[in-house]
Design an enzyme around this catalytic site. Structure first.
Site, short mmCIF file in Angstrom:
data_model
loop_
_atom_site.label_atom_id
_atom_site.label_comp_id
_atom_site.label_asym_id
_atom_site.label_seq_id
_atom_site.Cartn_x
_atom_site.Cartn_y
_atom_site.Cartn_z
N LEU A 28 7.08 -15.40 -5.64
CA LEU A 28 8.06 -16.06 -6.64
C LEU A 28 8.02 -17.55 -6.63
CD1 LEU A 28 11.30 -13.81 -5.56
CD2 LEU A 28 9.86 -13.94 -7.92
N MET A 68 4.49 -7.49 -4.92
CA MET A 68 3.16 -7.96 -4.61
C MET A 68 2.91 -9.48 -5.11
SD MET A 68 2.33 -6.10 -2.41
CE MET A 68 0.76 -6.57 -1.93
N GLU A 77 10.58 -21.01 -0.19
CA GLU A 77 9.69 -21.72 -0.83
C GLU A 77 8.31 -21.32 -0.18
OE1 GLU A 77 11.14 -25.34 -1.97
OE2 GLU A 77 12.86 -24.18 -2.93
N ASP A 114 6.30 -15.78 3.50
CA ASP A 114 6.94 -15.13 4.61
C ASP A 114 7.47 -15.98 5.48
OD1 ASP A 114 6.02 -12.82 3.18
OD2 ASP A 114 3.88 -13.11 4.09
N HIS A 131 8.62 -7.57 5.71
CA HIS A 131 7.13 -7.93 5.66
C HIS A 131 6.97 -6.93 6.82
CE1 HIS A 131 3.70 -10.15 5.66
NE2 HIS A 131 3.81 -10.41 6.85
N GLY A 134 7.21 2.33 -3.44
CA GLY A 134 8.91 2.25 -3.28
C GLY A 134 9.74 2.92 -2.24
N SER A 135 8.80 3.13 -1.00
CA SER A 135 9.53 3.78 -0.07
C SER A 135 10.85 3.11 0.59
CB SER A 135 8.61 4.26 1.08
OG SER A 135 8.09 3.24 1.78
N ASN A 157 13.38 -10.42 1.75
CA ASN A 157 11.80 -9.57 1.77
C ASN A 157 11.85 -8.89 3.08
OD1 ASN A 157 9.40 -9.09 0.80
ND2 ASN A 157 8.52 -10.45 2.14
C1 GRF Z 1 5.98 -2.50 3.03
O1 GRF Z 1 5.16 -2.32 3.97
C2 GRF Z 1 6.49 -3.54 2.95
O2 GRF Z 1 6.86 -4.28 4.30
C3 GRF Z 1 5.67 -4.64 2.39
O3 GRF Z 1 5.06 -3.83 1.28
C4 GRF Z 1 5.01 -2.29 1.74
C5 GRF Z 1 5.87 -1.76 0.75
O4 GRF Z 1 5.97 -0.28 0.68
N1 GRF Z 1 5.95 -5.90 1.96
P1 GRF Z 1 6.79 0.58 -0.44
O5 GRF Z 1 6.44 0.12 -1.62
O6 GRF Z 1 8.31 0.03 0.12
O7 GRF Z 1 6.70 1.91 0.03
#
Ligand code: GRF
Length: 192
Positions: free
Chosen positions: A96, A93, A145, A148, A112, A18-19, A110
């Site tokens: 959808l 993770m 759909e 990424d 990535h 969740g950073s 999103n």
């Molecule tokens: C991040 O690297 C994000 O780009 C990817 O998953 C990771 C999640 O990190 N989709 P956090 O949970 O936000 O710390």
């Protein structure tokens, strides 16, 4: 939770650390922010990110991922009742379904950890180092759909040094993720 009128009601979906959620919460409290985070949904009850949301008195909901359909239906109901206009996936993770994307019908973003379209999916830092790339980075894109693959809103590069490992690269990329996610949201919403 403090309300900021005229801002987009936003839901953040997480699965773990969740950073990025933390950086979005911080941004949402600034004057320039165009979002109110009204809901955080997690498929993982242990997600550390849930603590950040609770500290900021944001509603958090754990939805058990028994199957895609039940998870998505439950989410859609919540999104409707919280009048959510924007979803930000932040380390969520699960993929959808196109049905969910169609039904929500508003923007889903999103973040990535690669320079898309390079390295969709998992293990992006490993792949970048293995291929001896000179640069990696992060991308904020609209969710469509395909995995990424949606329209890119913002991307930023970092240099990969010979001494970099997966861990050090992840750290560098994460640092820029925290900057570009809020920036991308601001750019996208001001262009409306
Ligand atoms: C991040 O690297 C994000 O780009 C990817 O998953 C990771 C999640 O990190 N989709 P956090 O949970 O936000 O710390």
């Amino acid at each position: 939770m403090e309300e900021y009128p005229g801002k987009k009601n936003t839901a953040v979906f997480i699965s773990g650390r969740g950073s990025n959620l933390k950086s979005l919460i911080k941004y949402s409290k600034t004057r320039r922010s165009l979002i109110n985070i009204v809901l955080v949904i997690s498929n993982n009850p242990q997600a550390k990110g849930l603590e950040y949301a609770k500290k900021s008195k944001i509603k958090t909901v754990f939805i058990n991922y028994l199957n895609k359909r039940s998870f998505e239906n439950h989410s859609l109901k919540l999104l409707k009742s919280y009048r959510v206009d924007l979803i930000c996936l932040a380390g969520f993770m699960k993929i959808l379904s196109s049905n969910f994307i169609k039904k929500f019908s508003k923007i889903i973003l999103n973040i990535h950890p690669s320079l898309l379209p390079k390295y969709k999916g998992l293990n992006t830092h490993f792949k970048a180092i293995k291929n001896k790339d000179k640069y990696s980075g992060a991308t904020v894109h609209i969710v469509d759909e395909k995995l990424d693959s949606g329209q890119i809103i913002l991307q930023k590069k970092v240099k990969i040094l010979k001494s970099d490992t997966e861990k050090t690269l992840e750290k560098k990329v994460l640092k820029i993720e925290h900057k570009i996610y809020p920036k991308a949201i601001n750019e996208l919403l001001t262009s409306y």
